[in-house]
Design an enzyme around this catalytic site. Structure first.
Site, PDB file in Angstrom:
ATOM      1  N   ASN A   1       0.802  -1.236   0.000  1.00 48.55           N
ATOM      2  CA  ASN A   1       0.000   0.000   0.000  1.00 48.55           C
ATOM      3  C   ASN A   1       0.831   1.281   0.000  1.00 48.55           C
ATOM      4  OD1 ASN A   1       0.833  -0.529   2.604  1.00 48.55           O
ATOM      5  ND2 ASN A   1      -1.039   0.230   3.554  1.00 48.55           N
TER       6      ASN A   1
ATOM      7  N   GLY B   1       2.862  -5.693   7.209  1.00 47.95           N
ATOM      8  CA  GLY B   1       1.933  -6.562   6.486  1.00 47.95           C
ATOM      9  C   GLY B   1       0.834  -7.061   7.391  1.00 47.95           C
ATOM     10  N   SER B   2       0.275  -8.189   7.034  1.00 46.71           N
ATOM     11  CA  SER B   2      -0.908  -8.685   7.736  1.00 46.71           C
ATOM     12  C   SER B   2      -0.547  -9.398   9.046  1.00 46.71           C
ATOM     13  CB  SER B   2      -1.660  -9.652   6.823  1.00 46.71           C
ATOM     14  OG  SER B   2      -0.838 -10.760   6.550  1.00 46.71           O
ATOM     15  N   VAL B   3      -1.529  -9.579   9.882  1.00 48.79           N
ATOM     16  CA  VAL B   3      -1.317 -10.266  11.167  1.00 48.79           C
ATOM     17  C   VAL B   3      -0.875 -11.725  10.957  1.00 48.79           C
ATOM     18  CG1 VAL B   3      -2.435 -11.013  13.319  1.00 48.79           C
ATOM     19  CG2 VAL B   3      -2.871  -8.728  12.413  1.00 48.79           C
ATOM     20  N   PRO B   4      -1.533 -12.502  10.088  1.00 49.75           N
ATOM     21  CA  PRO B   4      -1.092 -13.897   9.922  1.00 49.75           C
ATOM     22  C   PRO B   4       0.368 -14.009   9.468  1.00 49.75           C
ATOM     23  CG  PRO B   4      -3.234 -13.574   8.869  1.00 49.75           C
ATOM     24  CD  PRO B   4      -2.754 -12.224   9.286  1.00 49.75           C
TER      25      PRO B   4
ATOM     26  N   LYS C   1      12.708  -6.381   0.725  1.00 49.89           N
ATOM     27  CA  LYS C   1      11.853  -7.134  -0.202  1.00 49.89           C
ATOM     28  C   LYS C   1      10.493  -6.433  -0.271  1.00 49.89           C
ATOM     29  CE  LYS C   1       9.046 -10.529   0.357  1.00 49.89           C
ATOM     30  NZ  LYS C   1       8.019  -9.997  -0.540  1.00 49.89           N
TER      31      LYS C   1
ATOM     32  N   CYS D   1      -3.388   0.754   6.773  1.00 58.32           N
ATOM     33  CA  CYS D   1      -3.473  -0.049   8.002  1.00 58.32           C
ATOM     34  C   CYS D   1      -4.086   0.704   9.164  1.00 58.32           C
ATOM     35  CB  CYS D   1      -2.081  -0.517   8.382  1.00 58.32           C
ATOM     36  SG  CYS D   1      -0.937   0.849   8.562  1.00 58.32           S
TER      37      CYS D   1
ATOM     38  N   GLU E   1       8.080   2.784  14.076  1.00 57.07           N
ATOM     39  CA  GLU E   1       8.791   3.414  12.960  1.00 57.07           C
ATOM     40  C   GLU E   1       8.677   4.919  13.159  1.00 57.07           C
ATOM     41  OE1 GLU E   1       7.192   1.366   9.405  1.00 57.07           O
ATOM     42  OE2 GLU E   1       8.989   0.144   9.614  1.00 57.07           O
TER      43      GLU E   1
ATOM     44  N   GLU F   1       4.700  -4.170  11.982  1.00 58.52           N
ATOM     45  CA  GLU F   1       3.682  -3.150  11.694  1.00 58.52           C
ATOM     46  C   GLU F   1       2.538  -3.876  11.006  1.00 58.52           C
ATOM     47  OE1 GLU F   1       3.719  -0.175  12.717  1.00 58.52           O
ATOM     48  OE2 GLU F   1       5.823   0.264  13.136  1.00 58.52           O
TER      49      GLU F   1
ATOM     50  N   GLU G   1     -10.674  -6.269   9.481  1.00 58.69           N
ATOM     51  CA  GLU G   1     -10.021  -5.283   8.618  1.00 58.69           C
ATOM     52  C   GLU G   1     -10.426  -5.550   7.164  1.00 58.69           C
ATOM     53  OE1 GLU G   1      -5.747  -5.613   7.916  1.00 58.69           O
ATOM     54  OE2 GLU G   1      -5.590  -3.459   8.246  1.00 58.69           O
TER      55      GLU G   1
HETATM   56  N1  LIG Z   1       0.980  -1.321  10.531  1.00 58.29           N
HETATM   57  C1  LIG Z   1       1.416  -0.906   9.361  1.00 58.29           C
HETATM   58  O1  LIG Z   1       2.272  -0.025   9.277  1.00 58.29           O
HETATM   59  C2  LIG Z   1       0.876  -1.484   8.085  1.00 58.29           C
HETATM   60  C3  LIG Z   1       0.202  -2.679   8.044  1.00 58.29           C
HETATM   61  N2  LIG Z   1      -0.258  -3.185   6.842  1.00 58.29           N
HETATM   62  C4  LIG Z   1      -1.053  -4.411   6.836  1.00 58.29           C
HETATM   63  O2  LIG Z   1      -0.646  -5.239   5.752  1.00 58.29           O
HETATM   64  C5  LIG Z   1      -1.730  -5.968   5.211  1.00 58.29           C
HETATM   65  C6  LIG Z   1      -1.802  -5.813   3.711  1.00 58.29           C
HETATM   66  O3  LIG Z   1      -0.580  -6.011   3.137  1.00 58.29           O
HETATM   67  P1  LIG Z   1      -0.187  -7.378   2.392  1.00 58.29           P
HETATM   68  O4  LIG Z   1       0.961  -7.068   1.521  1.00 58.29           O
HETATM   69  O5  LIG Z   1      -1.393  -7.993   1.798  1.00 58.29           O
HETATM   70  O6  LIG Z   1       0.294  -8.295   3.625  1.00 58.29           O
HETATM   71  P2  LIG Z   1       1.001  -9.716   3.593  1.00 58.29           P
HETATM   72  O7  LIG Z   1       1.197 -10.090   5.011  1.00 58.29           O
HETATM   73  O8  LIG Z   1       0.299 -10.655   2.713  1.00 58.29           O
HETATM   74  O9  LIG Z   1       2.416  -9.458   2.879  1.00 58.29           O
HETATM   75  C7  LIG Z   1       3.329  -8.513   3.381  1.00 58.29           C
HETATM   76  C8  LIG Z   1       4.722  -8.865   2.906  1.00 58.29           C
HETATM   77  O10 LIG Z   1       5.134 -10.093   3.487  1.00 58.29           O
HETATM   78  C9  LIG Z   1       5.606 -10.990   2.488  1.00 58.29           C
HETATM   79  N3  LIG Z   1       5.325 -12.341   2.944  1.00 58.29           N
HETATM   80  C10 LIG Z   1       4.183 -13.048   2.784  1.00 58.29           C
HETATM   81  N4  LIG Z   1       4.294 -14.251   3.391  1.00 58.29           N
HETATM   82  C11 LIG Z   1       5.528 -14.302   3.952  1.00 58.29           C
HETATM   83  C12 LIG Z   1       6.232 -15.264   4.726  1.00 58.29           C
HETATM   84  N5  LIG Z   1       5.685 -16.431   5.054  1.00 58.29           N
HETATM   85  N6  LIG Z   1       7.481 -14.975   5.137  1.00 58.29           N
HETATM   86  C13 LIG Z   1       8.052 -13.788   4.840  1.00 58.29           C
HETATM   87  N7  LIG Z   1       7.435 -12.839   4.105  1.00 58.29           N
HETATM   88  C14 LIG Z   1       6.183 -13.078   3.671  1.00 58.29           C
HETATM   89  C15 LIG Z   1       4.840 -10.561   1.253  1.00 58.29           C
HETATM   90  O11 LIG Z   1       5.476 -10.999   0.079  1.00 58.29           O
HETATM   91  C16 LIG Z   1       4.852  -9.053   1.405  1.00 58.29           C
HETATM   92  O12 LIG Z   1       6.074  -8.502   0.985  1.00 58.29           O
HETATM   93  C17 LIG Z   1      -2.938  -5.424   5.923  1.00 58.29           C
HETATM   94  O13 LIG Z   1      -3.320  -6.278   6.962  1.00 58.29           O
HETATM   95  C18 LIG Z   1      -2.460  -4.129   6.527  1.00 58.29           C
HETATM   96  O14 LIG Z   1      -3.151  -3.680   7.612  1.00 58.29           O
HETATM   97  C19 LIG Z   1      -0.060  -2.535   5.681  1.00 58.29           C
HETATM   98  C20 LIG Z   1       0.625  -1.344   5.681  1.00 58.29           C
HETATM   99  C21 LIG Z   1       1.100  -0.720   6.887  1.00 58.29           C
HETATM  100  N1  LIG Z   2       1.348   7.008   5.760  1.00 53.91           N
HETATM  101  C1  LIG Z   2       0.612   6.124   6.559  1.00 53.91           C
HETATM  102  C2  LIG Z   2       1.269   4.807   6.738  1.00 53.91           C
HETATM  103  C3  LIG Z   2       0.271   3.791   7.053  1.00 53.91           C
HETATM  104  C4  LIG Z   2       0.427   2.538   6.258  1.00 53.91           C
HETATM  105  O1  LIG Z   2       1.559   2.189   5.873  1.00 53.91           O
HETATM  106  O2  LIG Z   2      -0.579   1.875   5.980  1.00 53.91           O
END
Ligand SMILES: NC(=O)C1=CN([C@@H]2O[C@H](COP(=O)(O)OP(=O)(O)OC[C@H]3O[C@@H](n4cnc5c(N)ncnc54)[C@H](O)[C@@H]3O)[C@@H](O)[C@H]2O)C=CC1
Ligand SMILES: NCCCC(=O)O
Length: 486
Positions: free
Chosen positions: A149, A224-227, A172, A280, A460, A246, A383
């Site tokens: 995102n 990324g995601s919680v799982p 990555k 997020c 961060e 995060e 979410e």
């Molecule tokens: N708290 C924060 O700052 C943020 C949190 N997010 C959260 O991220 C999620 C959406 O992003 P997605 O890319 O769909 O999340 P995702 O968890 O599917 O992927 C995130 C990253 O992890 C990598 N990845 C996937 N499986 C992996 C594994 N087993 N081992 C190592 N790396 C792995 C992916 O290739 C990607 O680069 C939402 O839940 C969102 O809330 C998104 C942006 C900011």
């Molecule tokens: N600029 C807001 C960051 C939040 C996010 O990475 O989803």
């Protein structure tokens, strides 16, 4: 072979090894570039190069590192429009918003450049003239794994503090947005970081696993995601590696009846519809005090219906397409379920087909406002990560605080009120890492950002992040004789 970003790019384009990844830009729904996934061999090479670069970089003074980061920040500013354009094609967010992301990116580099020169330990006087001191030292090779995102911003928010502290970083990006981070690698190189200090590997889960499990990786910072966060934690546990997580959120935004209504309405849109709602920290549970519910809802719907959707590269556009078709379908599925569970769609929530025929295969939808929501509905609990705002009503401060905290997430929260005492009282009771009073989703890099509960840990931005990319060495100096027990 040096696997710096240039090698990684050419490897991707000319000598693909391992599975190929199709980069499918969301604007048009067609493939414009293909990257190769980095396998174990490429990850090993990247780590090897990063280790060599770390030896040089970690020996530099803070002021030397400061100058390189400042130069990188300057180049990002200079190339702001070009990077924003690439980010828009990469992710689908409007060019207007992508420029904000680029601004919070170079600002982050400037901020940590400023801190690099002032990183210092302590001197502690001990009895008899002896003393101790502490040194703040880098960790080594750090890994950054990003979501799709905020691809460029996430890479900057991780790499700037990492490099400022004297570490190397292998980054990555998400395989859905592999492009813009390559510009960052190019810029760091031009600014003068040693080859391999900031390196990009491409790929999905398998590549991420090679990185997390690598014995020479000292730290992982994940967005990324919680799982996935939970899996990263398991892998890091094997090597006793520190991590920053995060993760996702389902944040509350509380609108009291004494608020400045115009600002509260603008705040609610900021809290829900940036980057097509794929943020997020979005305040997707909008609690509105009963007295102003009708007025607030009417204004929110009016402004939401006015959001210009379409080609995100056009100056006037404020909402582009979602990241990919499965995600669009997932978001629409949440809206269907919300209706089945009794919520009312006040606007949007359906597929949008832009008039421009070249955009007809993009993954557009109209931003959605749901009302008549209850706390137990799926749209209020989970979410969605799309442009869907759920409006809920409340009577009292105590009631709303309890309902706002009734979630496993704890990333962000917001309060709109003119009562300053209430604002601080409510914020003190909110279980969230990032709280906003009378605004939402602004990102000053001076402020730490991160979650409570299942939204993760570590931070961060802000001064505190230095602690997440460094370790403390204590040195005890004896000025007298050894007093032995033997
Ligand atoms: N708290 C924060 O700052 C943020 C949190 N997010 C959260 O991220 C999620 C959406 O992003 P997605 O890319 O769909 O999340 P995702 O968890 O599917 O992927 C995130 C990253 O992890 C990598 N990845 C996937 N499986 C992996 C594994 N087993 N081992 C190592 N790396 C792995 C992916 O290739 C990607 O680069 C939402 O839940 C969102 O809330 C998104 C942006 C900011
Ligand atoms: N600029 C807001 C960051 C939040 C996010 O990475 O989803």
């Amino acid at each position: 072979m040096a696997l710096n970003h240039r090698a990684a790019v050419s490897l991707s384009r000319k000598e693909p090894r391992g599975p190929r990844w199709r980069f499918c830009p969301v604007l048009l729904g067609r493939v414009i570039a293909t990257f190769a996934c980095s396998g174990e061999k490429e990850v090993n090479l990247a780590v090897q190069d990063a280790k060599a670069a770390f030896k040089i970089w970690s020996q530099k003074s803070g002021m030397e590192r400061c100058r390189v980061l400042l130069e990188a920040a300057r180049i990002i500013r200079e190339r702001r429009d070009e990077i924003a354009t690439v980010e828009t094609i990469n992710n689908g967010k409007s060019i207007f918003e992508a420029r904000w992301d680029i601004d919070t990116s170079w600002q982050c580099l400037e901020y940590y450049a400023g801190l690099a020169g002032s990183m210092a330990g302590e001197h502690i006087q001990l009895p008899g003239g002896s003393f101790g001191y502490t040194r703040r030292e880098p960790l080594g090779v750090c890994v950054g794994i990003g979501a799709w995102n905020y691809p460029f911003q996430i890479a900057c928010w991780k790499s700037a503090p990492a490099l400022a502290c004297g570490n190397a970083m292998i980054f990555k990006p998400s395989p859905f947005t592999p492009v813009s981070v390559l510009l960052l690698a190019e810029i760091y190189t031009e600014a003068g970081v040693p080859p391999g200090l900031f390196n990009v590997v491409q790929g999905g889960a398998a590549t991420g696993q090679f990185l997390c499990l690598h014995r020479d990786v000292a730290k992982v910072s994940f967005t990324g995601s919680v799982p996935t966060g939970s899996k990263i934690m398991e892998m890091a546990a094997k090597g006793i590696k520190p991590i920053t997580l995060e993760l996702g959120g389902k944040s509350p935004l509380i609108i009291f009846s004494d608020c400045d209504l115009e600002n509260a309405v603008k705040g609610a849109l900021m809290a829900n519809f940036l980057t097509q709602g794929e943020v997020c920290c979005n305040g997707t549970r909008v609690f509105v005090q009963k007295e102003i519910l009708e007025k607030f809802t009417k204004e929110v719907v009016k402004l939401t219906q006015g959001i210009k959707i379409g080609d995100p590269l056009l100056e006037g556009t404020r909402m582009g397409p979602l990241i990919n078709r499965p995600h669009l379908e997932r978001v629409l599925g949440f809206i269907k379920l919300a209706k089945e569970q009794g919520a009312k769609v006040l606007c949007g929530g359906d597929v949008y087909v832009p008039e421009d025929p070249k955009l007809k295969d993009g993954y557009y939808m109209r931003p959605c406002v749901l009302t008549d929501c209850r706390d137990d509905m799926t749209c209020v609990r989970e979410e969605i990560f799309g442009p869907v705002m759920s409006i809920l009503s409340f009577d009292t401060e105590a009631e709303v605080l309890e309902r706002a905290n009734n979630t496993t997430f704890g990333l962000a929260a917001g309060v709109f009120t003119r009562d300053i005492q209430r604002a601080h009282r409510v914020v003190a009771g909110l279980q969230a890492g990032m709280c906003f009073i009378n605004n939402y989703n602004v990102s000053p890099v001076e402020l730490p950002f991160g979650g409570y509960k299942k939204s993760g840990f570590g931070r961060e931005n802000g001064r505190v992040t230095i602690e997440y990319y460094s370790q403390l060495k204590t040195v005890c100096v004896e000025m007298g004789d050894v007093e032995s027990a033997f």
